[in-house]
Design a protein around this motif. Structure first.
Motif, mmCIF file in Angstrom:
data_model
loop_
_atom_site.group_PDB
_atom_site.id
_atom_site.type_symbol
_atom_site.label_atom_id
_atom_site.label_comp_id
_atom_site.label_asym_id
_atom_site.label_seq_id
_atom_site.Cartn_x
_atom_site.Cartn_y
_atom_site.Cartn_z
ATOM 1 N N TYR A 1 0.899 -1.177 0.194
ATOM 2 C CA TYR A 1 -0.129 0.106 -0.040
ATOM 3 C C TYR A 1 0.880 1.244 -0.119
ATOM 4 C CZ TYR A 1 -3.715 -3.272 1.019
ATOM 5 O OH TYR A 1 -4.694 -4.088 0.782
ATOM 6 N N LYS B 1 -2.029 5.211 3.126
ATOM 7 C CA LYS B 1 -1.887 5.134 4.632
ATOM 8 C C LYS B 1 -2.181 6.742 5.269
ATOM 9 C CE LYS B 1 1.344 1.416 4.293
ATOM 10 N NZ LYS B 1 2.859 1.004 4.421
ATOM 11 N N ASN B 2 -1.680 7.792 4.873
ATOM 12 C CA ASN B 2 -1.879 9.014 5.240
ATOM 13 C C ASN B 2 -3.497 9.238 4.990
ATOM 14 O OD1 ASN B 2 0.598 9.442 5.764
ATOM 15 N ND2 ASN B 2 1.135 10.503 3.769
ATOM 16 N N LYS C 1 2.222 4.914 0.444
ATOM 17 C CA LYS C 1 2.259 5.898 1.733
ATOM 18 C C LYS C 1 0.740 6.816 1.639
ATOM 19 C CE LYS C 1 4.918 9.110 4.311
ATOM 20 N NZ LYS C 1 6.244 9.734 4.795
ATOM 21 N N LYS D 1 -4.994 7.850 7.850
ATOM 22 C CA LYS D 1 -4.868 8.440 9.324
ATOM 23 C C LYS D 1 -5.732 9.510 9.604
ATOM 24 C CE LYS D 1 0.006 6.544 9.574
ATOM 25 N NZ LYS D 1 1.501 6.653 9.455
#
Length: 86
Positions: free
Chosen positions: A3, A8-9, A5, A12
């Protein structure tokens, strides 16, 4: 799948939004404000699902093409994932 970045951000940020909604509820904020924020969370999750499915579809299609195989099954799987998430 590895995956990126940026996804993922995104997740988050969604996590932060959910914490914010919980805080709003603890502070007994107006129901309309809470629902507005929950709708924003839902939209962000939907966009993330679409992004992940699209990236996966892209890599699977390239892989199928390299093997000289039909992409129909891969496309149908992506459609099923999107339909299931609704």
């Amino acid at each position: 799948m590895d995956y990126p970045k940026d996804i993922k951000n995104r997740l988050k940020r969604i996590e932060g939004q959910v914490r914010g909604v919980l805080r709003m509820m603890e502070e007994e904020k107006d129901c309309k404000e809470v629902i507005t924020q929950l709708s924003a969370v839902r939209s962000a999750v939907d966009r993330s699902i679409g992004y992940i499915v699209a990236k996966n579809l892209e890599s699977c299609l390239i892989e199928q093409q390299e093997k000289g195989e039909s992409a129909e099954e891969v496309i149908q799987e992506a459609v099923n994932l999107l339909v299931k998430s609704r």
